[in-house]
Design an enzyme around this catalytic site. Structure first.
Site, PDB file in Angstrom:
ATOM      1  N   HIS A 135      -3.083 -48.748 -32.847  1.00 41.03           N
ATOM      2  CA  HIS A 135      -2.469 -47.434 -32.463  1.00 41.03           C
ATOM      3  C   HIS A 135      -1.102 -47.067 -33.627  1.00 41.03           C
ATOM      4  O   HIS A 135      -0.284 -47.945 -33.645  1.00 41.03           O
ATOM      5  CB  HIS A 135      -1.976 -47.428 -31.161  1.00 41.03           C
ATOM      6  CG  HIS A 135      -1.572 -46.110 -30.852  1.00 41.03           C
ATOM      7  ND1 HIS A 135      -2.168 -45.160 -30.066  1.00 41.03           N
ATOM      8  CD2 HIS A 135      -0.091 -45.507 -30.709  1.00 41.03           C
ATOM      9  CE1 HIS A 135      -1.594 -44.125 -29.593  1.00 41.03           C
ATOM     10  NE2 HIS A 135      -0.377 -44.308 -30.027  1.00 41.03           N
ATOM     11  N   GLU A 195       6.241 -28.174  -9.828  1.00 43.79           N
ATOM     12  CA  GLU A 195       7.228 -27.356 -10.639  1.00 43.79           C
ATOM     13  C   GLU A 195       7.022 -27.886 -12.267  1.00 43.79           C
ATOM     14  O   GLU A 195       7.277 -26.919 -12.983  1.00 43.79           O
ATOM     15  CB  GLU A 195       8.700 -28.220 -10.254  1.00 43.79           C
ATOM     16  CG  GLU A 195       9.126 -27.867  -8.847  1.00 43.79           C
ATOM     17  CD  GLU A 195       8.491 -28.742  -7.676  1.00 43.79           C
ATOM     18  OE1 GLU A 195       7.814 -29.431  -8.032  1.00 43.79           O
ATOM     19  OE2 GLU A 195       8.744 -28.334  -6.448  1.00 43.79           O
TER      20      GLU A 195
END
Lengths: 582, 582
Positions: B220, B324
């Site tokens: 990665h 939110e």
């Protein structure tokens, strides 16, 4: 009122809890994720004989422990709730402690509201609980259909919630939440499920039992018009007591083998190492001595170096994957059971869990958060990966400690002191390798600082921390060549900060330059200004900080572009000295 | 490399985008939720002829627009990504704009990683997209099985993701992500689904096509050992161009009727009103004039007073429920399409979306966030509901504006100026009713302040904002009775702050008392200190702020207990004056 039947059956027949000994490790845990239902929780405590009538009447009054939303000032409350969507994730943390660490058969019961099922954090909790097969966890969702302002997205569609729960690996049970026999059967079924967590989806009526408000919108958080009539309708004044079963069996939680002399890692002065690596190295050393330490990571353990602890102590490592809210919730849940969590990810991504960190302080939780990859100096990855607001955010958490070590040996020394530090602790680590400037074993106090360079006639003071300390040291060398003597202070403890050392510098030099790899608001510079606020005769303070949105560049280029490298520090210091002469 | 086939088919056959006219409202939107796959996005732009070979080679270099993670410095990038789990929520916001506001048939394509499916925000997005039946949204999940450090929780279990997507109301399609015909069919199917969003779950190999790394852990973010061999294995150097279809049809987004003269609400001097109410009142007035204004709320519209806008302009109100993060993501998505979002909830709960706010700044997004119920002065509900860190957090957002109005007329005036304010704007409103002290129509500049009380011989300066301004005014009256003349400054604009007025006060009085309903870190007091930092001759600054964890109490009791009421301000001011005399 919608969840009263659910709680009544739980208290009378399923909860195992010794209200006289809330610290008993065998106790079940009851977490009120819908914290605004605090009157129900307090009524349950009263029914259990834990709270008196007189104390009940102090509800929401100054000085009362019976607060508007529950907090751990009450000994039977594990964690503060009231920010929706946090109770269940923390319940997962407690259940993880029960299964993986304490290895005790206590159960965690969590009462959720249906409105809060919209919070993503609830689904992080569902994911984590199923991944760890937490059969010791039961969520009870009070599906009363009505939120604060109106109907929820899914009203009484229990099947929809059940399908989601199943898809997330939970065992769902749908019931009428006012049918006490159905409730009883549901709890019995929940206990019988041994391979996964259970969620009880209870169809309820908000304001159940009082026709004036039952199942009607517009009464959220409002007092009843006629409370006496409502009491009469509910059957009149009664003072019920419930004999809550106390836990049985062994009260000895599992303990991991640990002990011996602490052997912190050491780094040779003059070599280079990243403080994030020192974090990983030191945490292993601490883990060997302290069996209560548990490490958590947000699936970046090869960046934060949590992976070292994971290899050394796999039973005390919890991989939280890319779910930072759940990671912090796990930490809060673990510490509620006396474990000592160290949770790490990129400092930038701790911002994802900021509400959880805020609430951790209300929970009086003792947790350590470690954020790596701070500032523009991470280099090429760009601003999404750079924490530039982390110090501001974490300083503004009640009772927090904020450390930003400048050297690997110092990182290890400070970390050792965090094992029993109270409150929310944040340690900011650096991606880049930094020169080792302190010998192994040197002591660094939390709240202290280190004068790394001084003469008898310093003209100016440079204050840095982390990577900028090394730029400040380089700047001091440049200034020395020009005949300007600069004191350099390592403010590794940003909160509490060493006001004494800063005041001495303010008295003894003609100006202070602060330099930080952070936005100009709320970070090291502001901490220095705060320390000197009340002093009328302090010299000018020039704050060097990041003031433009960075892009990609090498670490050295980033520091220069942001105006926080040695050259910029030297220029600011030179200007200050010239001003004071002029 | 895992998602290259997915993007290639999208670009060649399904995306409608005019790379020469990125502002064309008919364009589709391609959002890279897995921002670390930026090389793929840039390669797609290059294939489309938008980026040259030379620019491609500036990848991750200083000054390049081809940053480590995509940002809108590139005109074809709507929003910055790189903090996982944000692209899809923002894509929902863009799709909402397309369906509800623009009413144009553009599609939103969002490429997600499988690791980020662990973020709760992804499930907030799934919830919101299904609730709004966003058939114009297609998520493509690159299920390559491997995260940064190892295997994801669910590896290649596409069925599991499909079950979740179905349970959340989406249409799932499972495919082999390297079978271009299957990919083609999947996109065609996605377009054909008219009642819900579609997610394409693509089983892929990380590092596909290069045996050295394909489907192997540990690579990665790492460069290939032998890139030339890899290129040869992939078929050799090629310079493919793709003719991306341009959009057709009307390029006129829907516009809501609006216009006329702005008639802000007015409040009579001497009466009382809460600034949160003034927000609600003023937003209607602005909405009548500005058709681009859209209001959002987190299911607390009867507290924030967003409900007024919802009633007046239901087509321009988006109920975000208790989510939110999705609320802020919606705002960012809407502004990407030129709409002007005003998003409100309790200020404490904006902390839930802090990472989204941080990234909004990286996205150069223009959004207004309004947080009500700030500080201890909310009273009985207790600390979970009190924003006490919001100013610190929002000041530390790049390019932000932070306003904390002290009066209803002032709130309306300032709000009117926010309609075209750039960047992230935060307005903090107060729960309690405040005395109206400014007449209607008085002008207040962002970055300004107001001296509300002064004499020719002020001895001390009191600086407040919001509710504390009124305590400061009361303190000045108390001090006047003792013969101490106090200047009172209303610092309603916390960022930018009126450094000029503060410097004048520093010169002309012998001390400054700042008082704020906020923790002592990073708020108004620190903003004042920063404004005066470089001044060597400034007097003592005493910061009054909240320094203990509050519980429940009345608003007046809370202010007194926190030491920020008139009596405490008067004491601090008196001490300062006496010190300066001594």
């Amino acid at each position: 009122m919608s969840a009263a039947d659910l709680v009544a059956v739980l208290m009378s027949s399923y909860l195992h809890y010794d209200f006289g000994a809330p610290g008993d490790p065998r106790n079940d845990h009851l977490i009120l994720s819908k914290g605004h239902a605090s009157p129900l929780l307090y009524a349950a405590f009263k029914a259990a004989g834990a709270i008196s009538d007189a104390e009940m009447l102090t509800f929401r009054k100054a000085g009362s422990k019976i607060e508007g939303h529950p907090t751990p000032v009450l000994p039977w409350v594990d964690v503060a709730t009231g920010s929706l969507g946090q109770g269940l994730p923390i319940a997962v943390g407690v259940a993880l402690a029960g299964k993986l660490l304490d290895r005790l058969p206590y159960r965690v019961w969590c009462l959720c509201g249906d409105s809060e099922m919209a919070e993503g954090s609830i689904w992080e909790a569902f994911e984590a609980a199923a991944f760890h097969s937490l059969s010791n966890l039961t969520a009870i969702v009070d599906v009363n259909r009505l939120g604060q302002t109106g109907e929820t997205m899914h009203a009484w569609d229990l099947d929809l919630f059940a399908a989601r729960a199943s898809a997330f690996g939970w065992h769902p049970i749908e019931i009428d939440g006012h049918d006490v026999e159905a409730i009883d059967r549901a709890y019995a079924e929940a206990i019988s499920i041994e391979d996964r967590p259970t969620v009880i989806l209870a169809r309820t009526e908000k304001g159940h039992g009082v026709a004036e408000v039952a199942n009607k919108n517009g009464f959220h958080g409002k007092p009843l018009a006629d409370p006496d009539a409502a009491i009469a309708e509910l059957g009149g004044l009664r003072s019920l007591t419930v004999a809550v079963a106390t836990p049985t069996g062994s009260n000895e939680p599992h303990r991991f083998p640990a002990g011996g002399e602490l052997r912190l890692p050491t780094y040779e002065v003059g070599s280079k190492e990243a403080t994030r690596k020192a974090y990983g190295d030191a945490l292993i050393a601490l883990g060997a001595v302290h069996g209560a330490i548990v490490a958590l990571d947000g699936e970046v353990g090869n960046s934060t170096y949590s992976e070292e602890f994971a290899s050394a102590f796999p039973e005390r490592f919890i991989q939280c994957y890319i779910a930072e809210q759940q990671m912090v919730a796990n930490a809060v849940g673990l510490q509620a059971r006396g474990w000592r969590p160290f949770a790490a990810t990129f400092a930038a991504f701790l911002s994802r869990a900021y509400d959880f960190v805020r609430m951790a302080a209300v929970s009086r939780a003792d947790i350590v958060l470690v954020g790596s990859h701070a500032g523009v100096s991470i280099g090429e990855d760009g601003p999404s990966q750079m924490a530039l607001e982390d110090i501001a955010a974490l300083r503004a958490v009640f009772g927090s400690t904020v450390l930003y070590p400048s050297d690997p040996n110092q990182t290890a020394e400070l970390l050792a002191q965090l094992v029993d530090r109270k409150g929310v602790v944040f340690m900011r680590t650096t991606r880049e390798k930094l020169p080792v400037i302190y010998p192994p074993g040197e002591r660094f106090e939390i709240g202290g600082s280190r004068v790394v360079r001084r003469t008898d006639a310093d003209q100016v003071t440079l204050v840095g921390a982390g990577i900028t300390l090394h730029e400040a040291i380089a700047a001091a060398s440049m200034l020395a060549e020009e005949g300007i003597a600069a004191r350099v202070i390592d403010c590794y403890s940003v909160k509490p900060i060493d006001a004494e050392a800063l005041r001495a510098a303010a008295r003894e030099t003609s100006g202070i330059v602060t330099v930080e790899d952070h936005w100009s608001e709320g970070g090291l510079g502001d901490a220095v200004l705060e320390a000197l606020a009340a002093d009328a005769d302090r010299p000018s303070v020039v704050k060097l900080a990041v003031r433009h949105m960075p892009g990609s560049a090498t670490p050295a280029e980033q520091l220069a572009l942001a105006g926080i490298d040695a050259a910029h520090i030297a220029t600011a210091a030179r200007d200050l000295v010239q001003e004071s002469r002029g």
